[in-house]
Design a protein around this motif. Sequence first.
Motif, PDB file in Angstrom:
ATOM      1  N   VAL A 116       1.311  43.098  25.654  1.00  0.00           N
ATOM      2  CA  VAL A 116       2.987  42.647  24.823  1.00  0.00           C
ATOM      3  C   VAL A 116       2.670  42.884  22.998  1.00  0.00           C
ATOM      4  N   ALA A 117       3.381  44.227  22.229  1.00  0.00           N
ATOM      5  CA  ALA A 117       2.931  44.172  20.579  1.00  0.00           C
ATOM      6  C   ALA A 117       3.989  44.057  20.237  1.00  0.00           C
ATOM      7  N   LEU A 118       4.119  43.151  18.561  1.00  0.00           N
ATOM      8  CA  LEU A 118       4.891  43.119  17.580  1.00  0.00           C
ATOM      9  C   LEU A 118       4.995  44.649  16.616  1.00  0.00           C
ATOM     10  N   LEU A 119       5.953  44.717  16.428  1.00  0.00           N
ATOM     11  CA  LEU A 119       5.476  45.720  15.622  1.00  0.00           C
ATOM     12  C   LEU A 119       6.499  46.272  14.589  1.00  0.00           C
ATOM     13  N   LYS A 120       5.787  45.455  13.253  1.00  0.00           N
ATOM     14  CA  LYS A 120       6.777  45.471  12.368  1.00  0.00           C
ATOM     15  C   LYS A 120       7.429  46.617  11.749  1.00  0.00           C
ATOM     16  N   GLY A 121       8.275  46.495  10.869  1.00  0.00           N
ATOM     17  CA  GLY A 121       9.021  47.348  10.526  1.00  0.00           C
ATOM     18  C   GLY A 121       9.241  47.836   9.602  1.00  0.00           C
ATOM     19  N   ASP A 122       9.999  49.009   8.987  1.00  0.00           N
ATOM     20  CA  ASP A 122       9.635  48.473   7.564  1.00  0.00           C
ATOM     21  C   ASP A 122      11.710  48.411   7.090  1.00  0.00           C
ATOM     22  N   GLY A 123      12.092  47.370   7.873  1.00  0.00           N
ATOM     23  CA  GLY A 123      12.965  46.621   7.433  1.00  0.00           C
ATOM     24  C   GLY A 123      12.591  44.800   7.338  1.00  0.00           C
ATOM     25  N   VAL A 139      -0.813  34.009  19.368  1.00  0.00           N
ATOM     26  CA  VAL A 139      -1.355  35.572  18.531  1.00  0.00           C
ATOM     27  C   VAL A 139      -0.680  35.864  18.219  1.00  0.00           C
ATOM     28  N   MET A 140       0.445  35.555  18.611  1.00  0.00           N
ATOM     29  CA  MET A 140       1.780  36.601  18.496  1.00  0.00           C
ATOM     30  C   MET A 140       2.884  35.661  16.843  1.00  0.00           C
ATOM     31  N   THR A 141       2.138  34.194  16.732  1.00  0.00           N
ATOM     32  CA  THR A 141       3.111  34.330  14.836  1.00  0.00           C
ATOM     33  C   THR A 141       1.962  34.643  14.037  1.00  0.00           C
ATOM     34  N   ALA A 142       0.916  35.681  14.445  1.00  0.00           N
ATOM     35  CA  ALA A 142       0.397  35.977  13.189  1.00  0.00           C
ATOM     36  C   ALA A 142       1.465  37.551  12.489  1.00  0.00           C
ATOM     37  N   ILE A 143       2.818  38.043  13.520  1.00  0.00           N
ATOM     38  CA  ILE A 143       3.335  38.812  12.366  1.00  0.00           C
ATOM     39  C   ILE A 143       3.314  38.148  11.321  1.00  0.00           C
ATOM     40  N   TYR A 144       3.696  37.019  11.427  1.00  0.00           N
ATOM     41  CA  TYR A 144       4.165  36.231   9.943  1.00  0.00           C
ATOM     42  C   TYR A 144       3.403  36.300   8.525  1.00  0.00           C
ATOM     43  N   GLU A 145       2.445  36.970   9.415  1.00  0.00           N
ATOM     44  CA  GLU A 145       1.357  37.719   8.012  1.00  0.00           C
ATOM     45  C   GLU A 145       1.117  38.295   7.279  1.00  0.00           C
ATOM     46  N   PRO A 146       1.167  38.573   5.907  1.00  0.00           N
ATOM     47  CA  PRO A 146       2.446  39.664   4.799  1.00  0.00           C
ATOM     48  C   PRO A 146       1.361  40.916   5.337  1.00  0.00           C
ATOM     49  N   HIS A 147       0.067  40.752   5.498  1.00  0.00           N
ATOM     50  CA  HIS A 147      -0.959  41.861   5.726  1.00  0.00           C
ATOM     51  C   HIS A 147      -0.878  42.438   6.949  1.00  0.00           C
ATOM     52  N   ILE A 148      -0.627  41.711   7.967  1.00  0.00           N
ATOM     53  CA  ILE A 148      -0.088  42.442   9.604  1.00  0.00           C
ATOM     54  C   ILE A 148       1.316  43.286   9.983  1.00  0.00           C
ATOM     55  N   ASN A 149       1.081  43.792  10.359  1.00  0.00           N
ATOM     56  CA  ASN A 149       2.164  45.190  10.666  1.00  0.00           C
ATOM     57  C   ASN A 149       2.495  45.457  12.680  1.00  0.00           C
ATOM     58  N   THR A 199      -9.271  41.423  14.390  1.00  0.00           N
ATOM     59  CA  THR A 199      -8.435  40.918  13.268  1.00  0.00           C
ATOM     60  C   THR A 199      -9.053  42.319  12.643  1.00  0.00           C
ATOM     61  N   GLU A 200      -8.286  43.610  12.952  1.00  0.00           N
ATOM     62  CA  GLU A 200      -8.715  44.815  11.672  1.00  0.00           C
ATOM     63  C   GLU A 200      -7.546  43.843  10.349  1.00  0.00           C
ATOM     64  N   GLU A 201      -7.876  44.945   9.048  1.00  0.00           N
ATOM     65  CA  GLU A 201      -7.051  44.968   8.001  1.00  0.00           C
ATOM     66  C   GLU A 201      -5.620  44.416   8.607  1.00  0.00           C
ATOM     67  N   HIS A 202      -5.093  44.907   9.405  1.00  0.00           N
ATOM     68  CA  HIS A 202      -3.579  45.168   9.652  1.00  0.00           C
ATOM     69  C   HIS A 202      -3.345  44.933  10.845  1.00  0.00           C
ATOM     70  N   LEU A 203      -4.190  44.780  11.553  1.00  0.00           N
ATOM     71  CA  LEU A 203      -4.359  43.932  13.019  1.00  0.00           C
ATOM     72  C   LEU A 203      -3.967  42.593  13.755  1.00  0.00           C
ATOM     73  N   ARG A 204      -3.720  42.080  14.691  1.00  0.00           N
ATOM     74  CA  ARG A 204      -4.526  41.377  15.035  1.00  0.00           C
ATOM     75  C   ARG A 204      -4.106  41.036  16.483  1.00  0.00           C
ATOM     76  N   GLN A 205      -4.681  41.321  16.911  1.00  0.00           N
ATOM     77  CA  GLN A 205      -5.090  41.309  18.865  1.00  0.00           C
ATOM     78  C   GLN A 205      -5.575  39.580  19.665  1.00  0.00           C
ATOM     79  N   ASP A 206      -5.239  39.114  20.685  1.00  0.00           N
ATOM     80  CA  ASP A 206      -6.401  38.213  21.212  1.00  0.00           C
ATOM     81  C   ASP A 206      -5.733  38.752  22.481  1.00  0.00           C
ATOM     82  N   VAL A 207      -6.293  37.668  23.052  1.00  0.00           N
ATOM     83  CA  VAL A 207      -5.588  37.547  25.038  1.00  0.00           C
ATOM     84  C   VAL A 207      -4.268  35.805  25.348  1.00  0.00           C
TER      85      VAL A 207
END
Length: 220
Positions: free
Chosen positions: A182-189, A23-33, A11-19
């Motif tokens: 596989v990555a989830l890229l949060k956008g400005d929307g 881990v994909m559900t972490a995209i809902y964390e407000p500080h993760i992009n 976990t970085e300040e804005h990043l979550r990665q795991d094997v």
Amino acid sequence: MSIALASQSVTEEHLRQDVSPLVMTAIYEPHINLVVWQRQLQTELQNYIDALTQGLNALQLRTVIAPAEVGEWLSGLLPEDPRRGLFVDDVRQLAEMYADLFELTTVGLRLSLIHETMCPRFHTDLLICRMVTTYHGQGSEWLKEEDVDRSKLGAGAKGLPDHLSGIYRHQNAIQQLQQGEVALLKGDGWMDSQVSGIVHRSPHIHKTEKRLLLTLDFAE
């Protein structure tokens, strides 16, 4: 889909990665992009993908589709091969994962064979969230929040290329997704996010290279 056995979340300040795909559900964390599932593809599947990529000169598939229909749709568009089902199933499973994560009935699916650099400048997307995986070739590049100067995005670069604009501090700041991840890229929307969309770009593609890219979006 192949999942590694060990699981060590980073976990970085804005990043979550795991094997683990969980881990994909972490995209809902407000500080993760940015969320990265650090998966490795099965050898037989990767061999098919490499053969498919090398055997095709062009592939541009785009549709809005229900995940359950992906298998039949994609099978009818790819060349005959005993291993084709492995690839079709992988694309279908990713579409199902994306749809389940955001409670979507249909997804915008794009599968492209790329011969040139698509988006050479670092940028953010105006969309909500995109799923990306590079099946063959170089993965997308991105910047950590502590390494990016967002004032240099778009017009702020004053027409200068990334390596001259000052958008990143040093060349080593450029991060890159690996083939198969596989990555989830949060956008400005994304509404109510504590961080802006992830700053990313396409990798530089040489004339002799090919890149097989899958993207999944909210259906328009």
